[in-house]
Design a protein around this motif. Structure first.
Motif, short mmCIF file in Angstrom:
data_model
loop_
_atom_site.label_atom_id
_atom_site.label_comp_id
_atom_site.label_asym_id
_atom_site.label_seq_id
_atom_site.Cartn_x
_atom_site.Cartn_y
_atom_site.Cartn_z
N ILE A 130 0.84 -1.21 0.00
CA ILE A 130 0.00 0.00 0.00
C ILE A 130 0.87 1.25 0.00
CG2 ILE A 130 -1.67 1.35 1.35
CD1 ILE A 130 -2.85 -1.36 2.28
N ALA A 131 1.98 1.21 0.74
CA ALA A 131 2.86 2.39 0.82
C ALA A 131 4.28 2.01 0.41
CB ALA A 131 2.84 2.93 2.26
N PRO A 132 4.48 1.64 -0.89
CA PRO A 132 5.81 1.15 -1.31
C PRO A 132 6.90 2.22 -1.22
CG PRO A 132 4.36 1.41 -3.20
CD PRO A 132 3.51 1.60 -1.99
N ASP A 133 6.55 3.46 -1.60
CA ASP A 133 7.56 4.52 -1.56
C ASP A 133 7.97 4.84 -0.13
OD1 ASP A 133 7.58 5.32 -4.52
OD2 ASP A 133 5.45 5.42 -4.02
N ALA A 134 6.98 4.89 0.76
CA ALA A 134 7.27 5.13 2.18
C ALA A 134 8.06 3.96 2.77
CB ALA A 134 5.97 5.34 2.95
N SER A 135 7.78 2.75 2.29
CA SER A 135 8.51 1.58 2.78
C SER A 135 9.99 1.68 2.43
CB SER A 135 7.92 0.30 2.17
OG SER A 135 6.59 0.12 2.56
N HIS A 136 10.27 2.13 1.20
CA HIS A 136 11.67 2.34 0.80
C HIS A 136 12.29 3.49 1.61
CE1 HIS A 136 12.32 -0.39 -2.59
NE2 HIS A 136 11.06 -0.17 -2.93
N GLU A 137 11.51 4.56 1.76
CA GLU A 137 12.01 5.76 2.45
C GLU A 137 12.31 5.49 3.92
OE1 GLU A 137 13.30 9.62 2.04
OE2 GLU A 137 12.42 8.39 0.45
N LEU A 138 11.45 4.67 4.56
CA LEU A 138 11.60 4.41 6.00
C LEU A 138 12.20 3.04 6.29
CD1 LEU A 138 8.15 5.89 7.15
CD2 LEU A 138 10.40 6.93 7.44
N GLY A 139 12.67 2.38 5.23
CA GLY A 139 13.27 1.06 5.41
C GLY A 139 14.42 1.07 6.39
N TRP A 140 15.23 2.15 6.37
CA TRP A 140 16.38 2.25 7.28
C TRP A 140 15.94 2.17 8.74
CZ3 TRP A 140 16.28 6.14 10.89
CH2 TRP A 140 15.38 7.18 10.65
N LEU A 141 14.75 2.76 9.03
CA LEU A 141 14.24 2.76 10.40
C LEU A 141 13.94 1.33 10.85
CD1 LEU A 141 13.03 4.21 12.92
CD2 LEU A 141 10.86 4.27 11.68
N VAL A 142 13.24 0.58 9.98
CA VAL A 142 12.85 -0.80 10.31
C VAL A 142 14.10 -1.67 10.44
CG1 VAL A 142 11.46 -2.79 9.63
CG2 VAL A 142 10.67 -0.48 9.11
N ILE A 143 15.05 -1.48 9.51
CA ILE A 143 16.30 -2.27 9.56
C ILE A 143 17.07 -1.95 10.84
CG2 ILE A 143 18.59 -2.49 8.49
CD1 ILE A 143 17.13 -2.31 5.76
N GLY A 144 17.13 -0.67 11.22
CA GLY A 144 17.81 -0.28 12.46
C GLY A 144 17.17 -0.92 13.69
N LEU A 145 15.83 -0.88 13.75
CA LEU A 145 15.13 -1.48 14.89
C LEU A 145 15.30 -3.00 14.89
CD1 LEU A 145 11.78 0.58 14.85
CD2 LEU A 145 13.74 0.87 16.38
N SER A 146 15.32 -3.59 13.69
CA SER A 146 15.47 -5.05 13.57
C SER A 146 16.85 -5.49 14.06
CB SER A 146 15.27 -5.51 12.13
OG SER A 146 13.99 -5.14 11.67
N LEU A 147 17.89 -4.76 13.63
CA LEU A 147 19.25 -5.11 14.06
C LEU A 147 19.44 -4.90 15.56
CD1 LEU A 147 21.37 -3.67 11.11
CD2 LEU A 147 20.97 -6.08 11.65
N THR A 148 18.79 -3.87 16.10
CA THR A 148 18.84 -3.65 17.55
C THR A 148 18.22 -4.86 18.27
OG1 THR A 148 18.59 -1.29 17.20
CG2 THR A 148 18.18 -2.09 19.42
#
Length: 493
Positions: A266-284
């Motif tokens: 539904i929000a592919p562009d936002a997913s790319h834009e905010l992917g760093w946030l999810v990856i950062g939280l995932s690695l934490t």
């Protein structure tokens, strides 16, 4: 049974059996209640088998589709279907329900009918989440799953069960209310509740970001991602064994599935834009929560934290936007269902005998429970990602995806393999090896036939998936490719 009614049967058969038990079951006829619950769980499981056996893995289209009007005024439909992203989770949910009914067979002596009914109804509702193709229907199922789990923790849990149940309910409900706002906005924008219509909706970047964050609020809590994970250890520690198994094996996957079905398409562009946030939280989650697991003195809490670390691998795989990472994440979700469920069952076996989850209360268990020790070792190794177990396949695929995405991300993610081995095997060593620690351990009885069957089934599936992952990767491949293709095309209005 006609193929287009299989999904309806998978949802409503366990719910119907649960309602019958609630209406007519009582503790005087506990044996009959258990028998009916097992029959309901088995029929629910058998209904899902034709879905996976008749599933066409070559297409990303929805299959076994059912659609009829539900709320005419809102243009909401009772609309069900499965694709490669969801089909395995229906089978997994129904199978874990059978295991949970067997696990509670002798352990639960009071309110047996309500206990069994809660799990049967929860099973149907969770399958509803995985099959709903109407946004309103999805939300109803998604929220309804809270009720049986709230009851399971609050009634049959440990000394602090009411606190844990409230915390679980409030955390997950608070996140979901923001999601409801996003779903209403999407309904007003598209003029329908059909999820496929929402996928095609052109939205501005601002709209996408706000919708992504609103959906993220519910799904991140459900996974759970760091830092909104604190409800999970409490819920696991206080929940009865069956509650912990379902929570780890299935309920955490509802949030991860939400990312696949809603956030990304539904929000592919936002997913790319905010992917760093999810990856950062995932690695934490992967690194920090792994370290937290190392210092736990309670076995259930240790496995609960390990679940958070493993689910961090899943969200990491989704947001690297490559085939290996995303498929590996889905395989990890299925594998985690087997392994985490088995780990909680093993701890439940010990707790039923000694009424303690403290690692310090044990030692030398292998001397009195050799069969149990063998199973526990296998699942501890699988939890650490041992090759030839299902725990290795998903993690290895996500790591391969991470290498092509960013080598430093792969390096950080690989730390979980070391930490996973450290906390899993250190716990095993203190509980199982060494001389017999005390008189209580000396008097332990090895697993009985019922416990052997449920652990053996999970061990065989863990081994089969580790040696032959092809059936799982083949089913997910076309749908993951289609999702990645969809996410790569900008939807900015």
């Amino acid at each position: 049974m006609e193929s287009h009614l299989l999904l309806t049967a998978a949802i409503w058969i366990p719910i119907a059996f649960g309602l019958v038990l609630l209406a007519f079951g009582n503790d005087r006829s506990a044996g009959v209640v258990r028998g009916i619950a097992l029959i309901g769980a088995l029929i629910g499981f058998l209904v899902t088998l034709p879905v996976i056996m008749q599933f066409d893995a070559s297409t990303a289209d929805m299959q076994f589709v059912e659609k009829r009007i539900w709320i005419d005024l809102l243009d909401a439909y009772y609309h069900l279907g499965v694709d490669g992203l969801s089909v395995w989770f229906i089978v997994l949910t129904a199978f874990i329900t059978v295991i949970v009914v067997i696990a509670g067979w002798e352990v639960i002596q009071e309110n047996v009918a309500a206990y069994m009914a809660s799990f049967l109804m929860l099973s149907g509702l969770m399958i509803g989440v995985f099959t709903a193709l109407d946004g309103l229907l999805f939300y109803v199922f998604f929220e309804a799953t809270l009720i049986p789990m709230y009851v399971i923790i609050g009634v049959w849990g440990g000394p602090r069960r009411v606190y844990a149940a409230f915390k679980f309910f409030l955390y997950t409900l608070a996140g979901s209310l923001l999601t409801l706002v996003a779903l209403i906005y999407l309904y007003l924008s598209a003029g329908s509740f059909q999820i496929t219509d929402w996928h095609a909706l052109p939205l501005t970047m601002q709209e996408q970001v706000l919708i992504f964050l609103a959906l993220f609020a519910a799904f991140a809590v459900k996974v759970p991602m760091w830092p909104v994970h604190t409800w999970l250890p409490d819920a696991h520690v206080e929940a009865p064994t069956g509650g912990s198994v379902v929570l780890a094996a299935i309920m955490l996957k509802l949030g991860a599935y939400g990312f696949l079905r809603f956030s990304l398409p539904i929000a592919p562009d936002a997913s790319h834009e905010l992917g760093w946030l999810v990856i950062g939280l995932s690695l934490t989650a992967v690194v920090y929560i792994g370290l937290v697991a190392l210092v736990q003195s309670d076995m259930k809490k240790l496995v609960a934290y390990s679940s958070i670390a493993h689910m961090g691998f899943v969200t990491l795989g989704f947001f690297m936007f490559n085939q290996l990472g995303m498929q590996g994440a889905i395989i990890q979700m299925i594998s985690h269902g087997f392994i985490s469920g088995a780990m909680f069952l093993c701890i439940g076996v010990l707790y039923d005998r000694m009424h303690s989850r403290e690692i310090a209360a044990y030692g030398g268990v292998v001397n009195t429970m050799p069969k149990f020790a063998a199973f526990f070792l296998f699942f501890s190794m699988a939890n650490a990602g041992l090759p030839a177990t299902s725990g290795f396949v998903g993690e290895f695929m996500v790591l391969l995806g991470a290498v092509s995405f960013n080598p430093w991300t792969a390096f950080a993610a690989a730390a979980t393999l070391i930490l996973g081995a450290a906390y899993s095997l250190w716990m095993y060593k203190r509980v199982v090896f060494g001389p017999v620690a005390n008189d209580e351990v000396a008097q332990l009885n090895d697993i009985n036939a019922r416990e052997f069957v449920m652990l053996a089934l999970l061990a065989l599936l863990t081994l089969w998936m580790g040696i032959q992952p092809k059936p799982f990767t083949d089913v997910t491949e076309a749908s993951v490719s289609a999702l990645l293709e969809h996410v790569s095309v900008s939807k900015i209005k």
